[in-house]
Each structure stands twice: as C-alpha cells, then as structure tokens.
Design an enzyme around this catalytic site. Structure first.
Site, PDB file in Angstrom:
ATOM      1  N   CYS A  40       0.833  -1.204   0.000  1.00 38.60           N
ATOM      2  CA  CYS A  40       0.000   0.000   0.000  1.00 38.60           C
ATOM      3  C   CYS A  40       0.867   1.255   0.000  1.00 38.60           C
ATOM      4  O   CYS A  40       1.800   1.368   0.808  1.00 38.60           O
ATOM      5  CB  CYS A  40      -0.912   0.006   1.226  1.00 38.60           C
ATOM      6  SG  CYS A  40      -1.934   1.492   1.353  1.00 38.60           S
ATOM      7  N   CYS A  47     -11.244 -11.176  20.982  1.00 39.44           N
ATOM      8  CA  CYS A  47     -10.680 -10.145  20.112  1.00 39.44           C
ATOM      9  C   CYS A  47      -9.647  -9.299  20.843  1.00 39.44           C
ATOM     10  O   CYS A  47      -9.204  -8.273  20.321  1.00 39.44           O
ATOM     11  CB  CYS A  47     -11.787  -9.260  19.528  1.00 39.44           C
ATOM     12  SG  CYS A  47     -12.773  -8.386  20.763  1.00 39.44           S
TER      13      CYS A  47
END
Length: 444
Positions: A80, A400
């Site tokens: 990116c 998470c």
C-alpha cells in the site's frame, strides 16, 4: 499515560530493534537513556534503524523509522502506498507468514504474563485471504482548508489526523478502489464540512454506505448522493444522529444478509449492526469453534455475546438446543428473526447486559452442557463470575483482545479448576496488529 511533545528531540538516532510490541511497533532500549524503552513504528526485530522521536513519557518514548540501516530478512516492501502514514495497517512491512507468528507470540505472552497459564496445546493459526477482505468499517471524513480538499480514510498513526487515501487494499474492492472517488464527490457537496464519518458494510446482495451528517442535507446534495450511489453500486443510508436515526436515502433501502453455506444458514442484518469483518475467515472460525466445542446432538449449549446468531444458528444444526444471550436488544431481535428465517426452533435468544448481575434471569438458571462465548475487547469476567461454571464440560472462548482473554483464562484455570486445553491465534485482520484468538477449557 499522557504523552508529552514539549521536550521532543527530533535529532535522528541509531538504535537496534529487540522485539515487536503488541501493537506492531519495534521495541528498542536506547543507550545513553538508561536503557529506556522506545517504541519505533515501522521497525522489525533484528533491525538497526535511524529513528526520530515523536513522543516522550516518563516510562517510555515513541519514535518512527527514518531509515533502515540493517534490514530484517522478514522485511517486505509494503503493497500500500499509504503505509507508514495510515494507521489502518501497521504490519505490511512484515512477511505475511511472520505476521501470524508474531500474533501467536503475543497471545502466548499474554496468557503467561497476565493469566499465569499455558495451553496444553498451541493450535495451528487460522489464516485466510490477506487483501480485499474487510467488508465492514468506518472512514473518517474531514474538510482540510489548508489542502483545499476533503479527506476520506482511516486515522493516521497520529490519530489527530485523517489519512489522505486514494485507495484501501484491505477493504473489499467494491469500496476500497473508490475511496478517491468518494473524496472527490464529497468535496463537490454543499455540506462537505458537515460529514464527519461514513460507515460501510457489505452483504451478499448489496454494499451500503451510511453517511453521518451534522446538518440536514440540501435537496441538491440528496440528489447528488443518489446519483453517486447509482453510479458506483452503493445503497446510501443517512444518519442525522444516533443509531435510531439511520434511514435509507430513497425511503426503501435494501435487505442485507450473508449466507453461512456449510450450515445452510442465512443471517440478515442492518447497516450499523456488528458482523465479523472478514467473511471467509468468519466461516473458518465458526467451523473451528464448533469442532473444538465438540457439540453432541443431545446437548444444550449456551452462547454468550451471540450478536446476530453467528455461532448460535450453526450450533443449532448440531445440538438439541442452544441459547444465545446478547446485550444489544436490536441484535437479539434480528437473531430471533434469523432463527425463524432458517427454521431453527431449537434456538432461543435473550437480551441481557452481561456486565451486570444476571443471576436471577431465567436463562442463567437453565442447565447447559457446554459454553461458547465471543465477548468484546473488555472480555467476560463479570458474567464468568456469575455462571455456575461447574456444569460446563467444555468452554470455547473466542477473543478479540489477548489481554482480556488472558485475565479470564487465569480466572477459569487458577480459581475455578479448569484446564486450558489449547489456544491459538486467528488472523481476522491481516496486516494489522489486531489479535483474534480462540481458547478451549475443560473441567479438571
């Protein structure tokens, strides 16, 4: 701890990177600073870098990599162009195979350091596609007068700023390739200064953009949004205030859902509902969790923090009865509708704040054979301390946040007599430092 910028010395300094922190930064100990820890963004273990200080505090400093003098063999060229500025991905410079190794190490370190536990078995990490996977997220929007443009993107590594993105390679292509077009479009609107964020979510049938606006949209802007959505394949929703104010621009909207084909289950949802961001890894995770739970066809299972029924309804295909409990009443309503939609009469759902006392509620007094839970980042300690845990032959905990999992694992093992049978990381968010994991507990 508050960070200070008043005493920052921006003179580049050379340092060796010793480790990788839980948030994906290199860890150094600076000579001449008494071995003070410095977290260096963009640096990998084993590297020698030139770095520039960005923040100071009493116990540690922060810096960014200016030049890599001696590179790690695990370093790769980030795909990116916005890497290093955008905070959406902080591990693109680390080989993909090594990213999950690092996350596995973070998990094991947390379990040992915080929970004082070790799994009997380290599970092989769960991995999937690493690009174009993100189907849900939130873009910040900001009109920057000095640049004379509207920025659309995730936050920069300095969270005061919005990254000026032209694209996002981790977001599904239907959205990720159109960030620049979205920025240009918003710049053309009358109300370009009144849009702080846009949430995106994709189902199997449609991609929705929910536009948060601080002032009512002009007729011209409403027409422009309708045309933009039609041109780019988006369904536009508007949000003038809280969640209850979300309305489709055209007054009709679109049904949203996704299928979990292995279990012949379809889950309907609304534009701001929580769904797992990585569709393919979600299917792998459900299969993995069910295999680890070993549900029997005559068993009753409790599923805590169940959301829309992501685990509950696949479980209903395997057991006599499953009870899902969730704090968001809207998600519970949708979960019940999803059970009916899928013809699963053996799935019950209850709405309950699982951080509060639930010992007098009907579901808490029911008997169960096994427990599956998928709590938020804060973990599940409050509800674990209320449950009659000895009834559960096996617990599968989907996490998470490795720190809260470690704390809860310590409680289950060291105070409640469970064994941590196995644990492992899951790469739900490739190229980020986010660690999703799964752990299995059994009664001793």
């Amino acid at each position: 701890m508050a960070r200070s910028r008043s005493r920052i010395d921006r003179t580049p300094f050379q340092t060796e990177i010793l480790d990788l922190s839980h948030d994906g930064r290199g860890v150094a100990r600076r000579e001449g600073e008494g071995g003070k820890v410095t977290f260096v963004s963009g640096a990998l273990p084993g590297e020698v870098v030139m770095a520039e200080q960005t923040a100071r505090s009493r116990h540690f400093d922060e810096a960014r990599t200016v030049e890599v003098l001696q590179a790690s063999p695990q370093r790769v060229t980030p795909k990116c162009p916005h890497f290093g500025t955008c905070a959406g991905c902080v591990l693109q410079h680390l080989d993909e195979d090594q990213q999950i190794v690092a996350k596995q190490r973070v998990l094991m370190d947390n379990l040992e350091r915080i929970g004082h536990v070790k799994p009997g078995k380290v599970l092989a990490p769960l991995v999937g596609e690493s690009w174009g996977y993100r189907r849900k997220g939130r873009f910040s929007v900001r009109r920057v007068e000095k640049k004379d443009k509207t920025l659309v993107g995730f936050r920069e590594q300095d969270p005061r700023f919005v990254a000026d993105l032209s694209q996002c390679l981790t977001v599904i292509p239907e959205i990720g390739t159109k960030v620049e077009a979205l920025s240009t479009f918003i710049e053309s609107l009358d109300g370009k200064r009144d849009i702080p964020q846009i949430e995106f979510i994709a189902g199997d049938q449609a991609v929705v953009l929910t536009v948060r606006h601080l002032q009512p949209l002009s007729d011209a802007d409403r027409a422009a949004w309708a045309a933009f959505g039609q041109q780019h394949g988006f369904v536009i929703y508007l949000q003038s205030g809280g969640v209850d104010t979300v309305q489709p621009l055209d007054g009709q909207g679109v049904p949203l859902s996704f299928r979990l084909a292995p279990w012949d289950v379809e889950l309907a949802f609304r534009p701001l509902d929580f769904i797992q961001v990585n569709a393919k890894l979600n299917e792998k995770m459900i299969a993995h969790a069910l295999d680890l739970l070993e549900p029997g066809e005559d068993e009753r299972v409790l599923d805590l923090f169940c959301g829309l029924g992501n685990f509950t309804l696949p479980l209903a295909r395997r057991v006599r009865e499953v009870v899902g409990v969730e704090g968001d009443a809207g998600l519970v309503a949708r979960a019940r509708e999803n059970a009916v939609r899928n013809g699963l009469a053996n799935a019950q759902f209850f709405s309950a704040d699982l951080t509060q006392d639930q010992r007098s509620t009907p579901w808490m007094r029911q008997g169960f054979d096994k427990l599956l839970l998928d709590p938020p980042r804060s973990g599940a300690i409050e509800v674990l301390q209320q449950l009659p845990l000895k009834q559960f032959k096996r617990i599968v905990y989907v996490s998470c946040h490795p720190g809260s999992l470690a704390r809860d694992a310590g409680y289950l093992v060291n105070e409640q007599g469970f064994t941590l049978v196995s644990a492992g990381a899951m790469d739900m968010f490739p190229h980020t430092a986010h660690v999703e994991s799964i752990a299995v507990f059994e009664k001793r």
